[in-house]
Design an enzyme around this catalytic site. Sequence first.
Site, short mmCIF file in Angstrom:
data_model
loop_
_atom_site.label_atom_id
_atom_site.label_comp_id
_atom_site.label_asym_id
_atom_site.label_seq_id
_atom_site.Cartn_x
_atom_site.Cartn_y
_atom_site.Cartn_z
N CYS A 184 46.14 47.96 58.61
CA CYS A 184 45.34 47.69 57.40
C CYS A 184 44.13 48.61 57.34
CB CYS A 184 44.93 46.22 57.35
SG CYS A 184 44.07 45.67 58.82
N CYS B 242 31.80 40.94 40.04
CA CYS B 242 32.58 40.21 41.05
C CYS B 242 32.93 41.18 42.18
CB CYS B 242 33.84 39.65 40.40
SG CYS B 242 35.13 39.18 41.55
N CYS C 235 37.35 43.19 42.71
CA CYS C 235 38.16 44.27 42.14
C CYS C 235 37.37 45.57 41.98
CB CYS C 235 38.72 43.85 40.78
SG CYS C 235 39.95 42.55 40.91
#
Length: 474
Positions: free
Chosen positions: A421, A86, A89
């Site tokens: 960010c 995925c 993560c």
Amino acid sequence: MIPVTKEKILEKNQEFEIEIEDYGNDGEGIGHYEGMAVFVKDAAKGDRALVRITKVKKSYAYAHLVKVLEPSEDRSEPLCPHAKVCGGCSLMHISYDRQLAWKQEKVAQALKRIGGIEDPVGIMEPIVACDGGGLHYRNKAQFPVGCDKDGNIIIGFYAGHSHRIVDTDSCLLQPERFDEIIGACRAFFVEHRIKPYDEEKGSGLVRHIVIREGRSTGQIMVTFVLNGDGFGGHEQALVHEMRKISGIRSIIINTNKEKTNRILGFTNRVLWGSDVIEDTIGDIRFAIGPMSFYQVNPSQTKRMYEKALEYAGLSGGETVWDLYCGIGTISLFLAKQAGKVFGVEIIEEAIEDARRNAKLNGITNAEFYVGRSEDILPEKHKKEGVIADVIVVDPPRKGCDASLLETILSIASKRVVYVSCDPATLARDVAILTKGGYVLQKACVFDNFSQSTHVETVAQLVNIAAKPGIMPDL
Ligand code: SAH
């Protein structure tokens, strides 16, 4: 003359053992093979590993982790079985404490190397960790819906850098109630023979399920993104199923018939309930619609905005600019302690949300403008003489436009609070502001995106030498 050909050190598919010495910018492990840097995804600093080369560039190479021979102390067994495939993560194989240390270090290094700050560690506060060891923090999830090769419905996440759907029943970053909703949708689609969308053919109906939660209110909005206008005769049955789940406040049909990677289309219809859900950050209420931008980690967001407020150092009468303001979250947070707040944001719908949220909270000293920060701030300042005691910026990853930084220097506000960010562009912009007469007084890193490589930083810059109207030599 015969050209000298350098002997190729590495070749594709070559396998060898390597010591992982460091982490790269994206959390990948870095080792060296005869002086050449080798980037290894899923490796941890301190691992001794067997790797296989996948791509060779001029001065570095990429390798696949074949086997960990001696594990690093940074490692921890990923709690999610899908962590490796995925795309969500990429740091889950590293213990949470080490993730935090890496993020703090990443910001310190950027401030030092790019920002020219001599002793960043001396001015940095300890990183603010996410509750619960960095799990179940998100308030929003977007699940693609598709079919496997046998025609079974799959709902889950895209594998990293692809559109291949990984079928999942649960995601550890999200509230557990989201798993329940996805389970109910899956069963419903099977029972009613509702077809998922086929990206290649452009056929089928259901493209995505988007779920949002107001963390403090418990209200949930489920948006079905369809390649069509609705579920036809199945709609009442769907509402009936969804309402069995506690907290459901709003069910929306969003239509997106285009061949595009964009998830949401532009038309929404309320299938059941309200057109918005509500959440609060601190004592500010927010109404969130299906298209609204809203921070995904609410408890960390609150801490981050509290830090921005602290760094703004307001005493009640100041004029504050909140540039790149989104739906005005920071503006409204600051408004109660400021004389006047001006918010600037490029997306018109976000400003509509900001104005609505100001009203919802009875805030009358916040004004919002649609446009580019680098255009609006100089315009209002030069033409209308609007002042700025404190300027808050929260730009996207590419950082602030150079001309905006020049305007900030010529306005010479007392303080700049930089919410970032991306540590590299933060450091680049800090270098410009410090050359122009500001000093980086404090910085605090926030882990709002645990298990991923993203980092948020709030920095306080204080004016010690910038003078109004004078552009320093940069
Ligand atoms: N401060 C907000 C949003 C930050 S995200 C919050 O905390 O929720 C960055 C925002 O900058 C996005 O909403 C994006 O649309 C906006 N943006 C991007 N470029 C811009 C520009 N040049 N001027 C103003 N806003 C911009």
